[in-house]
Scaffold this motif. Structure first.
Motif, PDB file in Angstrom:
ATOM      1  N   ASP A 130       0.769  -1.182   0.182  1.00  0.00           N
ATOM      2  CA  ASP A 130       0.082  -0.110  -0.134  1.00  0.00           C
ATOM      3  C   ASP A 130       0.797   1.217   0.078  1.00  0.00           C
ATOM      4  O   ASP A 130       2.001   1.418   0.828  1.00  0.00           O
ATOM      5  CB  ASP A 130      -0.865   0.101   1.316  1.00  0.00           C
ATOM      6  N   VAL A 131       0.742   2.154  -0.899  1.00  0.00           N
ATOM      7  CA  VAL A 131       1.779   3.266  -1.216  1.00  0.00           C
ATOM      8  C   VAL A 131       1.741   4.075  -0.052  1.00  0.00           C
ATOM      9  O   VAL A 131       2.754   4.882   0.170  1.00  0.00           O
ATOM     10  CB  VAL A 131       1.316   3.724  -2.462  1.00  0.00           C
ATOM     11  N   GLU A 132       0.625   4.261   0.894  1.00  0.00           N
ATOM     12  CA  GLU A 132       0.436   5.004   1.910  1.00  0.00           C
ATOM     13  C   GLU A 132       0.992   4.482   3.090  1.00  0.00           C
ATOM     14  O   GLU A 132       1.743   4.677   3.893  1.00  0.00           O
ATOM     15  CB  GLU A 132      -0.687   5.813   1.863  1.00  0.00           C
ATOM     16  N   LEU A 133       0.305   3.340   3.396  1.00  0.00           N
ATOM     17  CA  LEU A 133       0.472   2.389   4.635  1.00  0.00           C
ATOM     18  C   LEU A 133       1.948   2.121   4.993  1.00  0.00           C
ATOM     19  O   LEU A 133       2.532   1.918   5.911  1.00  0.00           O
ATOM     20  CB  LEU A 133      -0.194   1.551   4.894  1.00  0.00           C
ATOM     21  N   GLU A 158      -2.355  -6.044  11.461  1.00  0.00           N
ATOM     22  CA  GLU A 158      -3.042  -5.093  10.621  1.00  0.00           C
ATOM     23  C   GLU A 158      -2.161  -4.238   9.700  1.00  0.00           C
ATOM     24  O   GLU A 158      -2.610  -3.510   8.708  1.00  0.00           O
ATOM     25  CB  GLU A 158      -3.517  -4.317  11.756  1.00  0.00           C
ATOM     26  N   THR A 159      -0.949  -4.184  10.057  1.00  0.00           N
ATOM     27  CA  THR A 159       0.219  -3.473   9.255  1.00  0.00           C
ATOM     28  C   THR A 159       0.840  -4.379   8.316  1.00  0.00           C
ATOM     29  O   THR A 159       0.415  -4.314   7.202  1.00  0.00           O
ATOM     30  CB  THR A 159       0.953  -2.709  10.252  1.00  0.00           C
ATOM     31  N   TRP A 160       2.096  -4.894   8.747  1.00  0.00           N
ATOM     32  CA  TRP A 160       2.568  -5.781   8.030  1.00  0.00           C
ATOM     33  C   TRP A 160       1.725  -7.054   7.402  1.00  0.00           C
ATOM     34  O   TRP A 160       1.884  -7.228   6.163  1.00  0.00           O
ATOM     35  CB  TRP A 160       3.800  -6.433   8.971  1.00  0.00           C
ATOM     36  N   LYS A 176       1.847  -7.326   3.453  1.00  0.00           N
ATOM     37  CA  LYS A 176       3.102  -8.423   2.859  1.00  0.00           C
ATOM     38  C   LYS A 176       2.606  -8.967   1.472  1.00  0.00           C
ATOM     39  O   LYS A 176       3.650  -9.454   0.681  1.00  0.00           O
ATOM     40  CB  LYS A 176       3.359  -9.349   3.945  1.00  0.00           C
ATOM     41  N   GLY A 177       1.350  -9.415   1.312  1.00  0.00           N
ATOM     42  CA  GLY A 177       0.957 -10.128   0.452  1.00  0.00           C
ATOM     43  C   GLY A 177       1.074  -9.276  -1.082  1.00  0.00           C
ATOM     44  O   GLY A 177       1.482  -9.665  -2.247  1.00  0.00           O
ATOM     45  N   PRO A 178       0.220  -8.246  -0.981  1.00  0.00           N
ATOM     46  CA  PRO A 178       0.602  -7.612  -2.246  1.00  0.00           C
ATOM     47  C   PRO A 178       1.837  -6.845  -2.510  1.00  0.00           C
ATOM     48  O   PRO A 178       2.307  -6.681  -3.609  1.00  0.00           O
ATOM     49  CB  PRO A 178      -0.455  -6.142  -1.742  1.00  0.00           C
ATOM     50  N   LYS A 208       6.305  -7.070  -6.300  1.00  0.00           N
ATOM     51  CA  LYS A 208       7.956  -7.287  -6.411  1.00  0.00           C
ATOM     52  C   LYS A 208       7.911  -8.389  -7.579  1.00  0.00           C
ATOM     53  O   LYS A 208       8.832  -8.154  -8.546  1.00  0.00           O
ATOM     54  CB  LYS A 208       8.424  -7.680  -5.278  1.00  0.00           C
ATOM     55  N   ASP A 209       7.279  -9.392  -7.432  1.00  0.00           N
ATOM     56  CA  ASP A 209       7.267 -10.431  -8.419  1.00  0.00           C
ATOM     57  C   ASP A 209       6.854 -10.127  -9.942  1.00  0.00           C
ATOM     58  O   ASP A 209       7.658 -10.330 -10.734  1.00  0.00           O
ATOM     59  CB  ASP A 209       6.215 -11.703  -8.154  1.00  0.00           C
TER      60      ASP A 209
END
Length: 419
Positions: A59-62, A345-347, A351-353, A358-359
């Motif tokens: 998430d570009v912001e989180l 709630e954060t990591w 982490k999935g997206p 990256k892939d």
């Protein structure tokens, strides 16, 4: 049953009410972080930080966090919060680290300082309470530091805790409990735990070897001995090397000039090596003597080695050869469940997206690389063809005369064609 349920609910509320979050930082307000974090002025060339979610993210912001931006630099940055003591309560320190630069050597840890620290003068020798987090340098050092300061001295954990060394974001959690135990978690999974007294040399050992005890003189701790009935054969001793019997003195050998001639030495085929008698069980063997231990007079129990009375600053005081590490989602609390939930709630949410992005980037880079290699190969082939076309006219000039020669020799070649 209803009464029991109500009691449990009230207890849960009471526990939640007593849970304290001392520090939380997610960098969700843009440049607002600059008012909460202080850069050290101890050195004039500390590395600069920037707020970014990096090259790939969930998430570009989180996922925005503080990133080291200059190679081969020391970094010293800290943030203050209301001071507290963890006496009688758990202490949980948690944050995320992302080494998206394929880090070769550098720290990814945090330091917890006393509240009276001068933030403008933080440096490598500044005394801290706790140092925790990953540290990577080459192939040999890839570990999680857990260092406690006890009575003014820093103590490293005696266990080897492996850290993550890939380019994705990872969640690091340290739990310190008032029963003198600890737990280290990576990505909300326990990777190590134990006792503070056993896994650090914070206190002198409870027992020591008894200085009055000595091994009895007649104590035989040899499990095997030489066979006393075996003797060395009389013909055993042979020289290891002997003169070469086939060697001959050269005809031009001059003893006045070359000295006395001696044949070269060669291995002796009859040499048997050093003789040793066979080993047998020692009939007088009493086993390994164990030195008795006694209470250590220097040992004094301390049930408060987990306790820090004036916690008030979190700092990033580290060195990096290759910059690019992103720190985010800081949390200091006394509630283990709160920390786990915050991590989820954060990591846990991004982490999935992040990995998917990256892939996808790596796949696009692979395709671009392959297309570039194919294009280069095609260009090389076209250049080769052009070179061949340029050479063809010269070959035609040399082949104008041969047809007349073939007509002159036509009679000679007919018999071969007929055959």
């Amino acid at each position: 049953m209803r009464v029991a349920a109500v009691v449990c609910f009230i207890y849960a509320l009471a526990f939640t009410a007593h849970a304290d979050v001392y520090f939380k930082e997610q960098f969700l307000d843009g440049d607002g972080w600059k008012s909460r974090w202080v850069e050290s002025k101890h050195k004039s060339d500390y590395g600069q930080w920037k707020l970014t979610s990096g090259k790939f993210y969930g998430d570009v912001e989180l996922d925005k966090g503080l990133q080291t931006s200059q190679d081969a630099r020391f970094y010293a940055l800290s943030s203050r919060f209301d001071s507290f003591s963890n006496e009688g309560k758990p202490l949980v320190i948690q944050f995320t680290v992302k080494h998206e630069q394929k880090i070769d050597c550098g720290g990814g840890y945090v330091k917890i300082f006393p509240a009276d620290l001068d933030q403008t003068d933080i440096h490598g020798e500044s005394q801290y309470y706790i140092m925790f987090g990953p540290d990577i340098c080459g192939y040999s050092t890839k570990k999680v530091h857990v260092i406690f300061n006890y009575k003014g001295k820093n103590h490293l954990i005696k266990k080897d805790i492996k850290c993550k060394d890939d380019e994705l974001t990872h969640l690091y959690t340290l739990i310190l409990r008032p029963d003198q135990t600890y737990e280290v978690k990576i990505d909300n999974e326990k990777v190590e735990s134990g006792s503070l007294e056993e896994d650090w040399d914070l206190l002198p050992p409870k027992t020591i070897k008894d200085p009055e005890a000595k091994k009895p003189e007649d104590w035989d701790d040899r499990a095997k001995i030489d066979n006393p009935e075996e003797t060395k054969p009389e013909d055993w001793d042979k020289p290891e090397n002997i003169p070469d019997s086939d060697a001959k003195k050269p005809d031009d050998w001059d003893e006045d000039m070359d000295g006395e001639w001696e044949p070269a030495m060669i291995p002796n085929p009859e040499y048997k090596g050093e003789w040793k008698p066979k080993q047998i069980d020692n009939p007088n063997y009493k086993g390994t003597w164990i030195h008795p231990e006694t209470d250590n007079p220097e040992y004094t129990p301390d049930d408060s080695i987990y306790k820090f009375d004036n916690v008030g600053v979190l700092g990033l005081d580290l060195w990096q050869v290759k910059a690019g590490t992103i720190f985010d989602n800081f949390l200091i609390t006394d509630d283990v469940e709160e920390a786990e939930q915050f991590g989820t709630e954060t990591w846990g949410a991004t982490k999935g997206p992040e990995k998917k992005m990256k892939d996808q980037q790596e796949e696009e880079e692979r395709k671009t690389r392959e297309e570039g290699e194919k294009s280069k190969k095609d260009d090389d082939n076209e250049e080769d063809e052009e070179d061949e076309d340029e050479e063809e006219p010269e070959e035609e000039e040399h082949t104008e005369e041969p047809p007349e020669e073939e007509e002159e020799g036509e009679d000679d070649t007919l018999p071969k064609d007929e055959l």
